[in-house]
Write an enzyme that holds these catalytic residues in place. Structure first.
Site, short mmCIF file in Angstrom:
data_model
loop_
_atom_site.label_atom_id
_atom_site.label_comp_id
_atom_site.label_asym_id
_atom_site.label_seq_id
_atom_site.Cartn_x
_atom_site.Cartn_y
_atom_site.Cartn_z
N GLY A 142 0.79 -1.24 0.00
CA GLY A 142 0.00 0.00 0.00
C GLY A 142 0.81 1.27 0.00
N CYS A 198 -0.21 3.15 -6.19
CA CYS A 198 -0.94 2.05 -5.58
C CYS A 198 -2.18 2.59 -4.88
CB CYS A 198 0.01 1.42 -4.58
SG CYS A 198 -0.79 0.41 -3.36
N THR A 205 -4.23 0.36 -3.11
CA THR A 205 -4.68 -0.75 -2.27
C THR A 205 -5.26 -0.28 -0.94
OG1 THR A 205 -3.18 -2.34 -3.26
CG2 THR A 205 -3.85 -2.79 -1.00
P1 5GP Z 1 6.79 3.63 -5.87
O1 5GP Z 1 8.27 3.50 -5.89
O2 5GP Z 1 6.26 4.17 -7.17
O3 5GP Z 1 6.29 4.42 -4.70
O4 5GP Z 1 6.19 2.18 -5.66
C1 5GP Z 1 6.54 1.10 -6.49
C2 5GP Z 1 5.93 -0.17 -5.92
O5 5GP Z 1 4.50 -0.08 -5.88
C3 5GP Z 1 6.17 -1.42 -6.75
O6 5GP Z 1 7.45 -1.96 -6.61
C4 5GP Z 1 5.07 -2.34 -6.25
O7 5GP Z 1 5.42 -2.99 -5.05
C5 5GP Z 1 3.93 -1.38 -5.95
N1 5GP Z 1 2.94 -1.37 -7.04
C6 5GP Z 1 3.14 -1.23 -8.35
N2 5GP Z 1 1.99 -1.23 -9.04
C7 5GP Z 1 1.02 -1.35 -8.14
C8 5GP Z 1 -0.41 -1.43 -8.23
O8 5GP Z 1 -1.02 -1.31 -9.30
N3 5GP Z 1 -1.07 -1.62 -7.07
C9 5GP Z 1 -0.42 -1.75 -5.88
N4 5GP Z 1 -1.14 -1.99 -4.79
N5 5GP Z 1 0.91 -1.64 -5.75
C10 5GP Z 1 1.62 -1.46 -6.86
#
Ligand code: 5GP
Length: 359
Positions: A181, A186, A188
């Site tokens: 989350g 994301c 979630t």
């Molecule tokens: P960021 O670095 O952009 O904050 O987060 C990347 C991470 O978000 C990814 O490595 C993965 O764990 C998570 N993530 C990627 N796509 C999704 C999605 O569509 N839904 C959710 N719940 N998490 C995602």
């Protein structure tokens, strides 16, 4: 029903207290780390950063640039065996790439086909990735892949608590991926109400993993995955005990990232989308599953140019954290760190006028 009363923290809830330091310059701070692994005698040395295994950043083009900087590219799940055959004709840097798979039958078939085609030798890391690592089926699958790939470094996730960190390491993972989350695209937490503030999740899971030791003297390791927005968050994750940090946001928006480049009113933007967004489901599977709601965003971020020179800011910032807290090596960050809880961490009063557009 049960309520845990202890406050759980995100990166934005804390700052690092500066400490007396004998370092003379940022140059003295060593960002590379060397790791041994729980389940075999491999070792790896490099800067412990990984791209997320997302279509928008886990690309062949990123690997060509980031491997030179000794950073790991975790490929998205949608390359086929033939794509890898072509790629590895010219790419020879197995220290710095990770193969990703989910737990569907097709994922198992594909990794077997990769093995048969003798392509797995091109990877040090294999990343078994599902959004919810709490399924019993997931631990069973990790066990299966450990048998199939005894000499690889296995990453498994995502989870956010100590008991599942331990279970995944016992099942065959060397590195547990932590974060539910927290990601920038994301949704979630919004859709399901489930999640855990990232810094507290990292502290808890790192403590569990580091407390496990194998016959070869190595301990379990963790990756902080998602939620790092600014370089200071990366430093805080390492200070909280993360061995590696994975980011999607920080590696997206570049020329070499995946996703389309879009031009609006003369300004260039690049697509970045969650792996469970409607966009990803449509692009990769052609349709939406009737039982599934999107748990990801699709965004257009300002185009950031090429990734070639972009890591200097992050490396410079991490070195600077080292000088502030008196750590000569990234490895020492968590030992030197004292967090202070804050109500407000940034002064953004002039951010709208920032000529470099930083918030
Ligand atoms: P960021 O670095 O952009 O904050 O987060 C990347 C991470 O978000 C990814 O490595 C993965 O764990 C998570 N993530 C990627 N796509 C999704 C999605 O569509 N839904 C959710 N719940 N998490 C995602």
């Amino acid at each position: 029903m049960h309520i845990e009363q202890e406050l759980k923290l995100d990166f934005s809830d804390v700052l690092l207290r500066p400490k007396r330091s004998t370092l003379n310059s940022r140059k003295e701070v060593e960002l590379e780390r060397e790791f041994k692994f729980y389940h075999n005698d491999r070792s790896w040395r490099g800067i412990p950063l990984l791209t997320a295994n997302m279509a928008a950043c886990g690309t062949f083009e990123m690997a060509r640039v980031l491997s030179e900087k000794r950073i790991i590219t975790t490929f998205h799940k949608y390359y086929e065996v033939d794509d890898y055959k072509k790629f590895f004709k010219t790419f020879k840097n197995p220290d710095f790439v990770a193969y990703t798979l989910g737990i569907r039958d097709e994922d198992l078939d594909k990794i077997k086909a990769m093995d048969k085609a003798d392509l797995l030798k091109n990877f040090t890391f294999i990343c078994i990735d599902i959004p919810n690592g709490y399924l019993q089926r997931f631990s069973d699958f990790v066990r299966k892949i450990r048998k199939l790939c005894p000499d690889h470094v296995i990453i498994a996730g995502n989870v956010v608590s100590k008991e599942m960190t331990e279970e995944l390491i016992l099942a065959g993972a060397d590195i547990v991926k932590v974060g539910i989350g927290s990601g920038s695209v994301c949704t979630t937490r919004r859709m399901t109400g489930v999640g855990m503030p990232q810094l507290s999740a990292v502290i808890e899971c790192a403590d569990a993993a580091h407390g496990m030791s194998s016959d070869n003297g190595a301990c379990g390791l963790i990756i902080s995955d998602g939620g790092a927005v600014v370089p200071g968050d990366v430093a805080k994750a390492f200070c909280g005990g993360a061995d590696f940090l994975m980011s999607g946001q920080m590696f997206s928006g570049y020329e070499e990232s995946g996703g389309e480049t879009v031009e609006i009113d003369g300004k260039k933007f690049k697509e970045y989308y969650g792996s469970s967004s409607n966009k990803a489901l449509q692009v990769n599977y052609g349709k939406k599953d009737a039982h599934r709601a999107s748990e990801g965003r699709h965004v257009l971020m300002p185009h950031k140019g090429s990734i070639h020179d972009a890591m200097q800011d992050l490396f410079g910032a991490l070195r600077s954290t080292g000088t502030y807290i008196g750590a000569r090596k990234l490895k020492e960050f968590s030992r030197r760190a004292t967090f202070v809880r804050v109500n407000n961490q940034l002064n953004n009063s002039l951010s709208a006028y920032d000529t470099e557009r930083r918030s």
